[in-house]
Design a protein around this motif. Structure first.
Motif, PDB file in Angstrom:
ATOM      1  N   THR A   1      -7.267  -1.679  -0.719  1.00 18.65           N
ATOM      2  CA  THR A   1      -7.305  -0.744   0.405  1.00 18.65           C
ATOM      3  C   THR A   1      -8.705  -0.639   0.993  1.00 18.65           C
ATOM      4  OG1 THR A   1      -5.475   0.524  -0.529  1.00 18.65           O
ATOM      5  CG2 THR A   1      -6.846   1.632   1.098  1.00 18.65           C
TER       6      THR A   1
ATOM      7  N   MET B   1      -8.929   7.039   1.104  1.00 21.48           N
ATOM      8  CA  MET B   1      -8.405   5.795   0.527  1.00 21.48           C
ATOM      9  C   MET B   1      -8.940   5.547  -0.876  1.00 21.48           C
ATOM     10  SD  MET B   1     -10.316   3.041   2.985  1.00 21.48           S
ATOM     11  CE  MET B   1     -10.605   4.050   4.429  1.00 21.48           C
TER      12      MET B   1
ATOM     13  N   PHE C   1       0.848  -1.174   0.000  1.00 18.13           N
ATOM     14  CA  PHE C   1       0.000   0.000   0.000  1.00 18.13           C
ATOM     15  C   PHE C   1       0.892   1.235   0.000  1.00 18.13           C
ATOM     16  CE2 PHE C   1      -2.127  -3.485   2.051  1.00 18.13           C
ATOM     17  CZ  PHE C   1      -3.409  -3.451   1.523  1.00 18.13           C
TER      18      PHE C   1
END
Length: 98
Positions: free
Chosen positions: A69, A64, A3
């Protein structure tokens, strides 16, 4: 799975910008709408799933983007499926807890 994250504070609250690493730097286009998943906004550093979970749990404000995610956030009970918006098959979710 990695991420891309950027952390900061907003009004003395921990803020997290996080996205799937593979969409960092991409442009998301749907009709006349163009969104850039900017390295300036999301790309301070890369983290693995365990650190991403910790950051999600400990942030008051979260922006996000990306399937992995948003899915991770929902699995952790952060956010609601009803609040997820999708642009050109890319989900987005914003959390604001004060």
């Amino acid at each position: 799975m990695q991420f891309a994250i950027r952390t900061t504070n907003y009004q003395n609250q921990p803020m997290l910008n996080i996205c799937d690493a593979e969409i960092l730097g991409k442009k998301i286009i749907e009709g006349e709408l163009t969104m850039h998943i900017s390295e300036n906004y999301y790309g301070e550093r890369f983290v693995e799933k365990e650190e991403a979970e910790s950051l999600l749990k400990n942030s008051s404000i979260i922006n996000m983007a990306g399937k992995e995610t948003v899915s991770l956030s929902l699995k952790l009970g952060i956010g609601s499926e009803l609040a997820v918006k999708t642009v050109s098959d890319v989900p987005f979710l914003i959390i604001f807890n004060m």
